[in-house]
Design a protein around this motif. Structure first.
Motif, PDB file in Angstrom:
ATOM      1  N   CYS A  21       0.812  -1.221   0.000  1.00  0.00           N
ATOM      2  CA  CYS A  21       0.000   0.000   0.000  1.00  0.00           C
ATOM      3  C   CYS A  21       0.843   1.268   0.000  1.00  0.00           C
ATOM      4  O   CYS A  21       0.366   2.341   0.346  1.00  0.00           O
ATOM      5  N   ASN A 230     -10.047   4.886   7.237  1.00  0.00           N
ATOM      6  CA  ASN A 230     -10.485   3.497   7.030  1.00  0.00           C
ATOM      7  C   ASN A 230      -9.871   2.536   8.048  1.00  0.00           C
ATOM      8  O   ASN A 230     -10.000   1.316   7.900  1.00  0.00           O
ATOM      9  N   SER A 270     -12.179   8.785   2.402  1.00  0.00           N
ATOM     10  CA  SER A 270     -12.099   7.331   2.514  1.00  0.00           C
ATOM     11  C   SER A 270     -11.882   6.692   1.149  1.00  0.00           C
ATOM     12  O   SER A 270     -11.017   5.824   0.980  1.00  0.00           O
ATOM     13  N   ARG A 271     -12.636   7.138   0.163  1.00  0.00           N
ATOM     14  CA  ARG A 271     -12.529   6.556  -1.173  1.00  0.00           C
ATOM     15  C   ARG A 271     -11.187   6.910  -1.820  1.00  0.00           C
ATOM     16  O   ARG A 271     -10.606   6.102  -2.541  1.00  0.00           O
ATOM     17  N   SER A 274      -8.566   4.644  -0.222  1.00  0.00           N
ATOM     18  CA  SER A 274      -8.798   3.277  -0.689  1.00  0.00           C
ATOM     19  C   SER A 274      -8.287   3.091  -2.115  1.00  0.00           C
ATOM     20  O   SER A 274      -7.623   2.094  -2.435  1.00  0.00           O
ATOM     21  N   PRO A 280      -9.262  -2.053  -0.772  1.00  0.00           N
ATOM     22  CA  PRO A 280     -10.719  -1.891  -0.712  1.00  0.00           C
ATOM     23  C   PRO A 280     -11.237  -1.805   0.720  1.00  0.00           C
ATOM     24  O   PRO A 280     -10.684  -2.421   1.637  1.00  0.00           O
ATOM     25  N   VAL A 281     -12.297  -1.034   0.893  1.00  0.00           N
ATOM     26  CA  VAL A 281     -12.961  -0.929   2.195  1.00  0.00           C
ATOM     27  C   VAL A 281     -13.938  -2.084   2.323  1.00  0.00           C
ATOM     28  O   VAL A 281     -14.737  -2.334   1.425  1.00  0.00           O
TER      29      VAL A 281
END
Length: 505
Positions: A21, A230, A270-271, A274, A280-281
């Motif tokens: 990540c 998240n 959040s998006r 992600s 992905p959440v």
């Protein structure tokens, strides 16, 4: 009067330690700017000594943001602190975050040291960091498993040395909420100079209690919470920013604790995180998960449609989500089906609704989820409102290393209108051409493409959600040409805008 909780976001440091990540500097700057818009107070931008990339990120983030404090992490090592101080030279407000392990596990098995030496090293690190910045935070690593009496001695010593914030991490996520709250309370009552510093929480989620522990710490006197978007982070992750912030907001009347977070920016941030981190959440994630405001039970659906607060303690709009989702399954009732039909533009008599509902139940027994195109087939195209705007002609020229161009002709109440536009891709070009004709400031909020079966010759289904003057309209299209399907879906949504609002000028 309410208390103020400071939000310390470590998405770009602790959160970015998740394998796979990692972000580059440009992406980190994008996240940092989003965090600034969100309203976080402190951004932990990295661990500068760990790599040239981390050092550069702290430097560039310091330049890019204006008002949040920029924090750099170090160990209780002079070289770490030197590098951190150098990385913060452009920060409007800089903070050095230094510290050392304080539990027996860390003192004896990780650091091969003793309790008195640990206190000395902690004090020395704080004093050294204080030469570079006024704002120094000290972390007592693995404080969750540190004896309270010894932890109080450490905290008192580093505050005397100049620490402005003392971080009490539950590094391994081991502590129970009442234990963590009692630990913060003990420090508040037994550290004589605690009023000179802010107590911070930094909880991990190994047993799923990071948010509970953090809130317990806040209720017992902590006034800074270290969180991530998240809840991302090493192993099972960190305390989730959105969960802590919305817990305090939802219980504001009783707790009287506020943050500076603009909660309507939560979902978008959040998006962004992600997407950039390719993480992905989970659908059932609290506050920002896809199902957080989704209802499939018929009893729940009926209750929500009558009054949202029957089953929702938060308004989706508070976190930046337009509306609750009513998911159609075999458990859904007439109220939910009628609600979805109205969104799709169908107006049925009671008799017709009863007829469609019986067919819906038969289909729901066969299919796990009922999609919008399934409903359209149940009702039949004849029931759909007559389209005022129709696609008469579409031609798209696209390819590698060339600018996509689209020419569109619309039939609006029998009159033809043409437009040509370029775009970032063939769909974008076609939509822009349509917008030139209809002259409406329409924003596409959601654009989903799905194949009905499989194969390159398959029919593609497009679902589009658009916003116009604070109204939400849904459109659907299906075609073997996905560009045509996208334009048809867009026009389907446009056709649902009330007739009293003219389509052209």
């Amino acid at each position: 009067m309410s208390d103020r909780l400071y939000i310390f976001d470590t998405t770009l440091r602790d959160g970015e330690q998740v394998p796979g990540c990692q972000l580059n500097t440009v992406e980190k700057i994008e996240v940092a700017k989003a965090l600034q818009e969100l309203g976080v107070d402190i951004i932990e931008a990295g661990f500068p000594i760990s790599s040239p990339g981390d050092f550069e990120s702290v430097v560039e983030i310091s330049k890019a943001v204006t008002w949040p404090t920029i924090c750099a992490l170090t160990r209780a090592v002079k070289k770490d602190i030197d590098v951190a101080a150098e990385s913060l030279k452009y920060a409007k407000k800089g903070r050095i975050h230094t510290g050392i392990g304080t539990s027996d596990f860390h003192i004896y098995h990780k650091l091969n040291s003793n309790p008195e030496e640990i206190i000395e090293r902690g004090v020395e690190a704080v004093k050294y960091a204080k030469k570079f910045v006024e704002d120094v935070e000290f972390y007592a690593e693995d404080a969750g498993r540190t004896e309270n009496e010894y932890l109080a001695r450490v905290i008192e010593a580093v505050i005397n040395a100049g620490a402005t914030v003392v971080n009490i991490p539950d590094t391994t996520g081991y502590t129970l909420p009442h234990e963590f709250g009692d630990k913060i309370k003990y420090l508040m009552e037994h550290v004589s100079n605690i009023h000179k510093a802010t107590i911070s929480t930094h909880c991990h989620n190994d047993l799923g209690m990071a948010t509970a522990n953090t809130v317990s710490g806040i209720l017992n006197g902590a006034r800074q919470a270290e969180v991530t978007i998240n809840g991302i982070g090493e192993r099972a992750g960190n305390t989730s920013l959105e969960e802590v912030v919305m817990t305090l907001k939802t219980h504001y009347k009783s707790l009287q604790i506020e943050t500076g977070v603009n909660t309507q920016k939560i979902y978008g941030t959040s998006r962004l995180v992600s997407t950039l981190m390719n993480m992905p959440v989970q659908p059932n994630k609290a506050v920002v998960g896809r199902n957080a405001f989704a209802h499939s039970s018929g009893i729940h659906q009926d209750g929500v449609l009558k009054n949202r607060e029957n089953y929702e303690i938060m308004d989706p709009a508070e976190v930046g989500i337009n509306e609750s989702s009513i998911l159609l399954t075999a458990r859904s009732g007439r109220a939910a089906l009628k609600h979805r039909l109205e969104i799709l533009g169908f107006e049925l008599t009671k008799e017709k609704l009863d007829e469609v509902y019986e067919e819906f139940l038969k289909l729901a027994d066969k299919k796990k989820d009922i999609r919008d195109d399934d409903i359209a087939l149940l009702v039949g195209d004849a029931t759909r409102q007559e389209r005022r705007i129709k696609l008469d002609f579409l031609q798209v020229v696209t390819g590698k290393n060339m600018m996509p161009m689209a020419t569109v002709r619309l039939d609006i109440a029998g009159e033809k209108f043409d437009a040509t536009s370029a775009g970032n891709g063939p769909v974008d070009a076609a939509i822009k051409a349509v917008k030139q004709i209809i002259h409406r400031q329409v924003v596409i909020e959601e654009f989903l493409v799905q194949a009905i079966t499989r194969g390159s010759d398959d029919i593609g289904k497009v679902h589009m959600q658009v916003e116009y003057e604070e109204g939400i309209f849904h459109g659907f299209g299906a075609n073997t040409d996905i560009i045509t399907a996208a334009v048809e879906a867009f026009l389907d949504a446009i056709n649902k805008i009330p007739v009293g609002q003219p389509a052209t000028v």
